[in-house]
Design an enzyme around this catalytic site. Structure first.
Site, short mmCIF file in Angstrom:
data_model
loop_
_atom_site.label_atom_id
_atom_site.label_comp_id
_atom_site.label_asym_id
_atom_site.label_seq_id
_atom_site.Cartn_x
_atom_site.Cartn_y
_atom_site.Cartn_z
N CYS A 60 -1.31 20.38 -3.92
CA CYS A 60 -0.22 19.67 -4.43
C CYS A 60 -0.96 20.63 -6.21
O CYS A 60 -2.23 20.60 -6.22
CB CYS A 60 -0.37 19.15 -4.98
SG CYS A 60 0.50 18.58 -6.03
N CYS A 68 -3.78 11.53 -5.23
CA CYS A 68 -5.07 12.04 -4.56
C CYS A 68 -5.49 12.15 -5.51
O CYS A 68 -6.06 13.19 -5.85
CB CYS A 68 -4.11 13.48 -4.26
SG CYS A 68 -2.78 12.72 -3.08
N CYS A 102 6.33 15.16 -4.93
CA CYS A 102 4.76 14.55 -4.09
C CYS A 102 4.76 15.37 -2.64
O CYS A 102 5.73 15.09 -1.80
CB CYS A 102 5.05 13.56 -4.42
SG CYS A 102 3.39 12.09 -3.56
N GLN A 119 3.69 -1.59 5.74
CA GLN A 119 2.52 -0.34 5.57
C GLN A 119 2.92 0.77 4.64
O GLN A 119 4.44 1.49 5.25
CB GLN A 119 2.29 -0.58 6.60
CG GLN A 119 0.97 -1.39 6.44
CD GLN A 119 -0.26 -1.64 5.80
OE1 GLN A 119 -0.15 -0.21 4.74
NE2 GLN A 119 -1.84 -2.71 5.85
N TYR A 122 -1.71 -14.07 5.26
CA TYR A 122 -1.04 -12.78 4.64
C TYR A 122 -0.31 -12.16 5.44
O TYR A 122 -1.02 -10.71 5.67
CB TYR A 122 -2.34 -12.19 4.12
CG TYR A 122 -3.64 -13.70 3.25
CD1 TYR A 122 -3.30 -13.08 2.12
CD2 TYR A 122 -4.59 -13.31 3.75
CE1 TYR A 122 -4.17 -14.45 1.23
CE2 TYR A 122 -5.46 -14.28 3.51
CZ TYR A 122 -5.63 -14.89 1.67
OH TYR A 122 -6.30 -15.60 1.19
N ASP A 164 -5.01 -10.88 6.38
CA ASP A 164 -4.37 -9.23 5.72
C ASP A 164 -4.33 -9.92 4.55
O ASP A 164 -3.70 -9.19 3.85
CB ASP A 164 -3.35 -8.52 7.01
CG ASP A 164 -3.55 -7.22 6.55
OD1 ASP A 164 -4.29 -6.37 5.59
OD2 ASP A 164 -2.28 -6.79 6.84
N CYS A 199 -7.75 -3.39 3.26
CA CYS A 199 -6.86 -1.70 2.62
C CYS A 199 -8.44 -1.77 1.14
O CYS A 199 -8.58 -0.80 1.19
CB CYS A 199 -5.52 -1.86 1.93
SG CYS A 199 -5.71 -3.18 0.98
N1 SAH Z 1 -0.11 -8.10 7.00
C1 SAH Z 1 1.19 -7.35 6.49
C2 SAH Z 1 0.56 -8.08 5.19
C3 SAH Z 1 -0.08 -7.42 5.01
S1 SAH Z 1 -0.83 -6.84 2.70
C4 SAH Z 1 1.60 -5.97 7.07
O1 SAH Z 1 0.83 -5.41 7.45
O2 SAH Z 1 2.31 -5.52 6.27
C5 SAH Z 1 -1.19 -8.45 1.71
C6 SAH Z 1 -0.15 -10.00 1.60
O3 SAH Z 1 -0.50 -10.84 0.83
C7 SAH Z 1 1.04 -8.88 0.72
O4 SAH Z 1 2.33 -9.88 1.66
C8 SAH Z 1 1.14 -10.21 -0.43
O5 SAH Z 1 2.59 -10.58 -0.83
C9 SAH Z 1 -0.20 -11.71 0.50
N2 SAH Z 1 -0.58 -12.47 -0.57
C10 SAH Z 1 -1.15 -11.96 -1.79
N3 SAH Z 1 -1.39 -13.39 -1.61
C11 SAH Z 1 -1.47 -13.63 -1.12
C12 SAH Z 1 -1.77 -15.67 -1.03
N4 SAH Z 1 -2.38 -16.04 -2.20
N5 SAH Z 1 -1.44 -15.98 0.01
C13 SAH Z 1 -0.48 -15.82 0.71
N6 SAH Z 1 -0.27 -14.63 1.23
C14 SAH Z 1 -0.94 -13.37 -0.47
#
Ligand code: SAH
Length: 407
Positions: free
Chosen positions: A21, A30, A111, A234, A263, A332, A359
């Site tokens: 790029c 990046c 991009c 994702q 989450y 997560d 992440c």
């Molecule tokens: N497991 C899912 C999302 C992971 S990202 C996947 O793989 O797609 C993290 C997620 O946590 C997001 O959707 C975000 O909205 C949520 N999140 C952020 N803070 C939070 C909280 N305090 N309680 C519950 N969820 C939350």
């Protein structure tokens, strides 16, 4: 630690390559395009292991750390883009990227890590804005209309969503906007997101549908997902499939477990696990994502999963106090990680296994130090590269409750 600036290259590293790029150096997106992809992978693996050792206090020699799972084609993988729109010195709207840690726009209309059709969408939108003299947002005066072009694409379905983020309520010449975008194959959803606040947050609270459906659909591991503009999903669909499979393998489900997906976003991990468990409960803060998760369970005919909108810490703390139990917990959290109170409640509930998907290995290591102090033993980790060319990386870790922590 300190920050360094590259002034001059005296002897290039054998791992240094020419970045594909042209704006790789200025753009903040990046950070490591100049590294060969093999070197990127070892760099990330080392970073994850160092964080787990240093911040998590873990003895990695006593557990299994799988080699990082990389990608065959580490470019054009992203299914989501958010391009800022700003004025050039002549007042003409332009797009590009903000230079690292700044709001200085580096002009560019394509991009190297986005799917090519996303670049085509961005050009179509820019042509429209220029043709009709529609103004770009000006941060200093908080005037001007168009703030961002937000695009999402379903990897398996090819469905495209375009969401124009505006500092106002209406888009002039909206009919022409729709006509132009509809010529792009896969166009499924065209919306306006209204963001009239003085903020760095890209999306505002309300979204108006201009044409098509309010969400796009995609598939991961044979399960179909509805994805609303505000829901987390994702960005690397090929690697996401491997990430979820790794998490599922680590969970080692026998079919009789009560599984919690905390989450949970639009329910992806929980719905992947549902077939292998007795019951799934998902918890997520974003209401749109929870609505998507409930719809996703229904559309895929998954009958043993329920989803709740709540703060994960508050929810698990109340559930633990009410004597509810989970056998396996998937967690997560976002980049900031979880909270000490969340970990405390997990320990009180004493599930036999915790699968942590992260992440950000720094906050993960911090949380795992607390979890291991509460009697959980880390069994293994697998880093998965979901973000080639950037310094970011996902990690999955499995923890089991050791016998002595009983009671
Ligand atoms: N497991 C899912 C999302 C992971 S990202 C996947 O793989 O797609 C993290 C997620 O946590 C997001 O959707 C975000 O909205 C949520 N999140 C952020 N803070 C939070 C909280 N305090 N309680 C519950 N969820 C939350």
């Amino acid at each position: 630690y300190g920050y360094a600036r590259l002034m001059e290259i005296l002897v290039p590293s054998p791992d240094r390559i020419q970045a594909p790029c042209p704006v790789a150096r200025q753009c903040g997106g990046c950070q490591i395009q100049q590294m060969s992809y093999e070197r990127q992978l070892t760099f990330k693996e080392n970073k994850v292991c160092n964080n787990l050792r240093r911040l998590g206090g873990l003895d990695l020699s006593a557990m299994e750390v799988e080699p990082i799972c990389g990608m065959e084609e580490p470019f054009h993988y992203r299914n989501k883009a958010q391009f800022p729109v700003r004025e050039d010195e002549n007042g003409i709207p332009q797009t590009g990227f903000f230079a690292g840690r700044s709001h200085r726009l580096i002009p560019a209309s394509s991009c190297a890590i986005q799917h090519p059709v996303i670049n085509e969408v961005v050009e179509t939108v820019m042509d429209f804005l220029r043709a009709y003299g529609i103004s770009a947002y000006r941060e200093e005066s908080h005037k001007g209309l168009v703030r961002h072009i937000y695009v999402r694409r379903g990897y398996h379905t090819g469905q495209i969503m375009v969401c124009l983020v505006i500092n106002g309520n209406e888009l002039p010449h909206a009919a022409e906007f729709i006509t132009r975008l509809r010529t792009i194959e896969g166009m499924t959803s065209i919306c306006l997101n209204l963001n009239t606040k003085k903020t760095n947050v890209i999306l505002g609270p309300s979204t108006k549908l201009l044409w098509g459906s309010p969400a796009i659909e995609d598939k991961i591991g044979g399960i179909r997902y509805q994805i609303s503009p505000q829901s987390f999903y994702q960005v690397n669909p090929v690697q996401t499939e491997k990430l979820y499979q790794t998490a599922l393998d680590f969970a080692d489900l026998q079919g009789n477990e009560r599984v919690w997906d905390l989450y949970c976003g639009i329910g992806t991990i929980g719905l992947t696990a549902a077939d292998h468990a007795k019951q799934v409960v998902g918890v997520e803060l974003n209401r749109d994502a929870v609505r998507d998760a409930i719809g996703n369970a229904r559309h895929n005919d998954v009958k043993n999963a329920r989803f709740f909108a709540a703060d994960a810490t508050q929810w698990i703390t109340e559930a633990a106090a009410a004597g509810q139990r989970a056998d396996v917990i998937f967690m997560d959290p976002p980049r900031e990680g979880s909270t000490p109170q969340f970990i405390e409640s997990v320990a009180r509930m004493a599930p036999k296994r915790v699968v942590y998907v992260s992440c950000n290995s720094e906050t993960m290591a911090r949380d795992l130090a607390l979890l291991t102090a509460k009697g959980y033993r880390a069994e293994g980790f697998t880093p998965v590269d979901l973000f080639p060319q950037t310094a970011h990386c996902e990690v999955v870790g499995a923890l089991t409750r050791s016998q002595k922590s009983k009671g």
